[in-house]
Design a protein around this motif. Structure first.
Motif, short mmCIF file in Angstrom:
data_model
loop_
_atom_site.label_atom_id
_atom_site.label_comp_id
_atom_site.label_asym_id
_atom_site.label_seq_id
_atom_site.Cartn_x
_atom_site.Cartn_y
_atom_site.Cartn_z
N ASN A 54 20.60 -1.24 -35.22
CA ASN A 54 20.77 -2.36 -36.13
C ASN A 54 20.45 -1.89 -37.56
N ASP A 56 20.00 -3.47 -40.35
CA ASP A 56 18.93 -4.21 -41.03
C ASP A 56 17.56 -3.72 -40.60
N ASP A 57 17.38 -3.50 -39.31
CA ASP A 57 16.10 -3.01 -38.81
C ASP A 57 15.83 -1.58 -39.26
N HIS A 125 12.16 -10.76 -40.59
CA HIS A 125 13.57 -10.39 -40.44
C HIS A 125 13.81 -9.35 -39.35
N LYS A 127 14.39 -7.60 -35.81
CA LYS A 127 14.98 -7.95 -34.52
C LYS A 127 14.44 -7.04 -33.41
N SER A 128 14.04 -5.84 -33.75
CA SER A 128 13.53 -4.87 -32.78
C SER A 128 12.10 -5.23 -32.37
N GLN A 129 11.91 -5.44 -31.07
CA GLN A 129 10.58 -5.77 -30.56
C GLN A 129 9.61 -4.59 -30.73
#
Length: 153
Positions: A54, A56-57, A125, A127-129
């Motif tokens: 991702n 963004d991540d 913001h 998303k990655s846990q």
């Protein structure tokens, strides 16, 4: 021991350590321990970042890494001040320098609030846990570090 009991025990140990350190002199070992924690978090972030797809991540991992690096530099600055203080042989000079060093350490502690606010913006913001879990560890360690720095003489 179940997870809740472990978390309670860790919390109690942390509170005990904070109470014991209240008003105590900040040691280079304490500063170095937090430096090592931040370095480990940074390495974790960079390792996790290699596997993230991702975009963004990936950007947020870079931002988080920069934030951790900034705080590591602050810790290095504190270690430098502690070294300088230890090299002062004249007691009168040491007494004159001590308040300056203490003020600088308190300024670093106050500055940690800005790092925590920035970290919270990044977390909102993510998303990655895996990145989120590491960011939460960073935030927890920054809170502990701030308390340690504020409690130091």
């Amino acid at each position: 021991m179940n997870k809740a009991a472990k978390q309670t025990m860790i919390f109690l140990v942390a509170v005990f350590m904070m109470l014991c350190s209240a008003g105590a002199a900040l040691t280079s070992q304490q500063v170095n321990a937090y430096y090592k924690k931040m370095d480990a978090h940074n390495k974790d972030l960079l390792q996790i970042g290699k596997a993230i797809r991702n975009a963004d991540d990936v950007l947020l991992v870079g931002n988080l890494s920069d934030l951790v690096n900034f705080n590591m530099v602050q810790l290095e600055n504190i270690e430098d001040l502690q070294l300088i203080e230890s090299l002062i042989e004249n007691e009168a000079d040491r007494k004159r320098v001590k308040p300056v060093i203490s003020r600088r350490i308190k300024l670093v502690a106050v500055g940690i609030d800005g790092s925590i606010r920035q970290l919270n913006l990044y977390v909102a913001h993510l998303k990655s846990q895996a990145v989120l879990a590491t960011a939460m560890k960073v935030r927890e360690d920054l809170h502990e570090l701030k308390e340690l720095l504020l409690s130091a003489d």
